[in-house]
Design an enzyme around this catalytic site. Structure first.
Site, PDB file in Angstrom:
ATOM      1  N   LYS A  13       0.836  -1.219   0.000  1.00 53.91           N
ATOM      2  CA  LYS A  13       0.000   0.000   0.000  1.00 53.91           C
ATOM      3  C   LYS A  13       0.866   1.262   0.000  1.00 53.91           C
ATOM      4  O   LYS A  13       0.626   2.191  -0.764  1.00 53.91           O
ATOM      5  CB  LYS A  13      -0.927   0.013   1.237  1.00 53.91           C
ATOM      6  N   ARG A  88      -9.697   0.942   8.529  1.00 47.63           N
ATOM      7  CA  ARG A  88      -9.263  -0.391   8.964  1.00 47.63           C
ATOM      8  C   ARG A  88     -10.398  -1.154   9.640  1.00 47.63           C
ATOM      9  O   ARG A  88     -10.197  -2.308  10.016  1.00 47.63           O
ATOM     10  CB  ARG A  88      -8.136  -0.280   9.985  1.00 47.63           C
ATOM     11  N   ARG A 127      11.948  -5.083   4.898  1.00 51.19           N
ATOM     12  CA  ARG A 127      11.660  -3.671   4.575  1.00 51.19           C
ATOM     13  C   ARG A 127      12.585  -2.711   5.322  1.00 51.19           C
ATOM     14  O   ARG A 127      12.889  -2.889   6.490  1.00 51.19           O
ATOM     15  CB  ARG A 127      10.221  -3.350   4.956  1.00 51.19           C
ATOM     16  N   ARG A 161      11.067  -0.310  11.063  1.00 51.66           N
ATOM     17  CA  ARG A 161       9.949  -0.057  11.977  1.00 51.66           C
ATOM     18  C   ARG A 161       9.969  -1.001  13.177  1.00 51.66           C
ATOM     19  O   ARG A 161      10.282  -2.191  13.034  1.00 51.66           O
ATOM     20  CB  ARG A 161       8.625  -0.212  11.216  1.00 51.66           C
ATOM     21  N   ARG A 172      -0.455  -8.433  13.702  1.00 53.69           N
ATOM     22  CA  ARG A 172      -1.018  -7.470  12.736  1.00 53.69           C
ATOM     23  C   ARG A 172      -1.885  -8.200  11.716  1.00 53.69           C
ATOM     24  O   ARG A 172      -2.946  -7.704  11.312  1.00 53.69           O
ATOM     25  CB  ARG A 172       0.114  -6.694  12.052  1.00 53.69           C
TER      26      ARG A 172
HETATM   27  P1  AP5 Z   1       4.867  -1.630   1.827  1.00 49.57           P
HETATM   28  O1  AP5 Z   1       4.514  -0.837   0.623  1.00 49.57           O
HETATM   29  O2  AP5 Z   1       5.628  -0.934   2.914  1.00 49.57           O
HETATM   30  O3  AP5 Z   1       3.561  -2.365   2.415  1.00 49.57           O
HETATM   31  P2  AP5 Z   1       2.293  -1.790   3.169  1.00 49.57           P
HETATM   32  O4  AP5 Z   1       1.093  -2.465   2.609  1.00 49.57           O
HETATM   33  O5  AP5 Z   1       2.315  -0.282   3.169  1.00 49.57           O
HETATM   34  O6  AP5 Z   1       2.579  -2.394   4.607  1.00 49.57           O
HETATM   35  P3  AP5 Z   1       2.516  -1.781   6.068  1.00 49.57           P
HETATM   36  O7  AP5 Z   1       3.273  -2.744   6.934  1.00 49.57           O
HETATM   37  O8  AP5 Z   1       2.984  -0.342   6.105  1.00 49.57           O
HETATM   38  O9  AP5 Z   1       1.010  -1.840   6.359  1.00 49.57           O
HETATM   39  P4  AP5 Z   1       0.297  -1.778   7.691  1.00 49.57           P
HETATM   40  O10 AP5 Z   1      -1.066  -1.533   7.213  1.00 49.57           O
HETATM   41  O11 AP5 Z   1       0.504  -2.927   8.573  1.00 49.57           O
HETATM   42  O12 AP5 Z   1       1.039  -0.557   8.486  1.00 49.57           O
HETATM   43  P5  AP5 Z   1       0.571   0.921   8.884  1.00 49.57           P
HETATM   44  O13 AP5 Z   1       1.778   1.756   8.915  1.00 49.57           O
HETATM   45  O14 AP5 Z   1      -0.597   1.347   8.091  1.00 49.57           O
HETATM   46  O15 AP5 Z   1       5.678  -2.916   1.327  1.00 49.57           O
HETATM   47  C1  AP5 Z   1       6.212  -3.851   2.257  1.00 49.57           C
HETATM   48  C2  AP5 Z   1       7.573  -4.380   1.742  1.00 49.57           C
HETATM   49  O16 AP5 Z   1       7.344  -5.125   0.537  1.00 49.57           O
HETATM   50  C3  AP5 Z   1       8.563  -3.255   1.355  1.00 49.57           C
HETATM   51  O17 AP5 Z   1       9.850  -3.660   1.688  1.00 49.57           O
HETATM   52  C4  AP5 Z   1       8.398  -3.107  -0.173  1.00 49.57           C
HETATM   53  O18 AP5 Z   1       9.579  -2.640  -0.782  1.00 49.57           O
HETATM   54  C5  AP5 Z   1       8.040  -4.547  -0.571  1.00 49.57           C
HETATM   55  N1  AP5 Z   1       7.141  -4.608  -1.717  1.00 49.57           N
HETATM   56  C6  AP5 Z   1       6.086  -3.773  -1.991  1.00 49.57           C
HETATM   57  N2  AP5 Z   1       5.481  -4.155  -3.136  1.00 49.57           N
HETATM   58  C7  AP5 Z   1       6.129  -5.274  -3.570  1.00 49.57           C
HETATM   59  C8  AP5 Z   1       5.965  -6.128  -4.707  1.00 49.57           C
HETATM   60  N3  AP5 Z   1       4.987  -5.929  -5.608  1.00 49.57           N
HETATM   61  N4  AP5 Z   1       6.795  -7.188  -4.839  1.00 49.57           N
HETATM   62  C9  AP5 Z   1       7.802  -7.402  -3.931  1.00 49.57           C
HETATM   63  N5  AP5 Z   1       8.039  -6.608  -2.841  1.00 49.57           N
HETATM   64  C10 AP5 Z   1       7.201  -5.559  -2.677  1.00 49.57           C
HETATM   65  O19 AP5 Z   1       0.017   0.688  10.381  1.00 49.57           O
HETATM   66  C11 AP5 Z   1       0.890   0.428  11.453  1.00 49.57           C
HETATM   67  C12 AP5 Z   1       0.092   0.407  12.746  1.00 49.57           C
HETATM   68  O20 AP5 Z   1      -0.524   1.694  12.992  1.00 49.57           O
HETATM   69  C13 AP5 Z   1      -1.081  -0.593  12.784  1.00 49.57           C
HETATM   70  O21 AP5 Z   1      -0.667  -1.884  13.153  1.00 49.57           O
HETATM   71  C14 AP5 Z   1      -1.996   0.073  13.837  1.00 49.57           C
HETATM   72  O22 AP5 Z   1      -1.521  -0.175  15.155  1.00 49.57           O
HETATM   73  C15 AP5 Z   1      -1.825   1.564  13.565  1.00 49.57           C
HETATM   74  N6  AP5 Z   1      -2.820   2.073  12.596  1.00 49.57           N
HETATM   75  C16 AP5 Z   1      -2.555   2.644  11.381  1.00 49.57           C
HETATM   76  N7  AP5 Z   1      -3.698   3.002  10.778  1.00 49.57           N
HETATM   77  C17 AP5 Z   1      -4.708   2.637  11.612  1.00 49.57           C
HETATM   78  C18 AP5 Z   1      -6.120   2.729  11.524  1.00 49.57           C
HETATM   79  N8  AP5 Z   1      -6.730   3.231  10.434  1.00 49.57           N
HETATM   80  N9  AP5 Z   1      -6.858   2.256  12.559  1.00 49.57           N
HETATM   81  C19 AP5 Z   1      -6.271   1.740  13.668  1.00 49.57           C
HETATM   82  N10 AP5 Z   1      -4.938   1.613  13.807  1.00 49.57           N
HETATM   83  C20 AP5 Z   1      -4.148   2.063  12.779  1.00 49.57           C
END
Ligand code: AP5
Length: 222
Positions: A13, A88, A127, A161, A172
């Site tokens: 994402k 979410r 990552r 992270r 997660r």
């Molecule tokens: P990346 O693009 O970083 O993946 P992502 O989907 O953004 O993953 P996240 O881990 O950031 O998602 P998340 O939803 O768990 O975290 P968030 O920060 O929102 O790609 C991942 C890796 O794969 C990278 O190394 C990339 O290079 C590689 N890659 C990408 N595409 C690829 C491909 N096609 N092929 C191969 N490799 C590839 O949330 C963190 C925390 O915040 C949550 O756990 C929660 O506690 C809190 N939080 C955030 N938003 C909310 C909400 N709305 N409600 C409640 N809590 C929330």
């Protein structure tokens, strides 16, 4: 154009929304990045969120909805935005529709990045992110062109992270299955959901997304 990216942790994402931000002139809003900034500042929001994030749990709907509402009301979002990590839960999805409706706006498209769970932990543990500009890389699938140097800004400093440990990723994913996956039908029934094969190499995923979005006039001023 207002876009949502949905998908499990590590689906891509952040990677894809950063690429679209650059190419379409939309603003990426990552609730995860916003929360990490609050944690780094040591604010009241950060203190409330930190232990939940470290445990791989979602923070409360009330906190995140209030934070998001403040962000999308800002001037730079008026031409369109890309939501990365929000909504979410069903309550967040409903609150988002309500807050946009009050402004005469709506979500135009929801892009679901479909990735098999068994590759997510490897993606996440590989990552790392540029400490200066936030560009995301992967040790295996997406290293910088020059080792140790950010492609985008040239910085040599990178971070990992706190919640990317394997045991936290398991939590997660549980939260995703229990609370986030059930909102897919909410968007499917209004015809806004497009499923994208997130298992393809990054550039091919981007091409699928662009095909789904069709022709959008490039907005030059954010
Ligand atoms: P990346 O693009 O970083 O993946 P992502 O989907 O953004 O993953 P996240 O881990 O950031 O998602 P998340 O939803 O768990 O975290 P968030 O920060 O929102 O790609 C991942 C890796 O794969 C990278 O190394 C990339 O290079 C590689 N890659 C990408 N595409 C690829 C491909 N096609 N092929 C191969 N490799 C590839 O949330 C963190 C925390 O915040 C949550 O756990 C929660 O506690 C809190 N939080 C955030 N938003 C909310 C909400 N709305 N409600 C409640 N809590 C929330």
């Amino acid at each position: 154009m207002n876009i949502i990216f949905l998908g499990p942790p590590g689906a891509g994402k952040g990677t894809q929304s950063k690429l679209l931000e650059d190419q379409y002139g939309l603003v990426q809003i990552s609730t995860g990045d916003m929360l990490r900034a609050e944690v780094a500042r040591g604010s009241a929001i950060g203190q409330e969120a930190k232990s939940l994030m470290d445990a791989g749990k979602l923070v409360s709907d009330a906190l995140i909805i209030a934070m998001l509402k403040g962000r999308i009301g800002q001037d730079d979002c008026q031409n369109g935005f890309i939501l990365d990590g929000f909504p979410r839960t069903l309550a967040q999805a409903e609150a988002l529709d309500e807050m946009l409706k009050a402004d005469g706006k709506s979500i135009d498209v929801v892009l679901f990045l479909d990735v098999d769970e068994d590759i997510l932990a490897d993606r996440i543990s590989g990552r790392f992110t540029c400490a200066n500009c936030g560009r995301t890389y992967n040790e295996v699938s997406n290293p910088p062109r020059v080792a140790g140097k950010c492609d985008a800004c040239g910085s040599h400093e990178f971070t990992r992270r706190a919640d990317d440990k394997r045991e936290t990723v398991v939590e997660r994913l549980k939260e995703y299955r229990k609370l986030t996956a059930p909102i897919l039908p909410f968007y499917e029934k209004t015809g806004r959901l497009h499923s994208i094969n997130g298992m393809l190499p990054t550039a091919e995923v981007t091409a699928e997304i662009k095909a789904a979005l069709g022709e959008i006039p490039k907005i030059t001023q954010k």
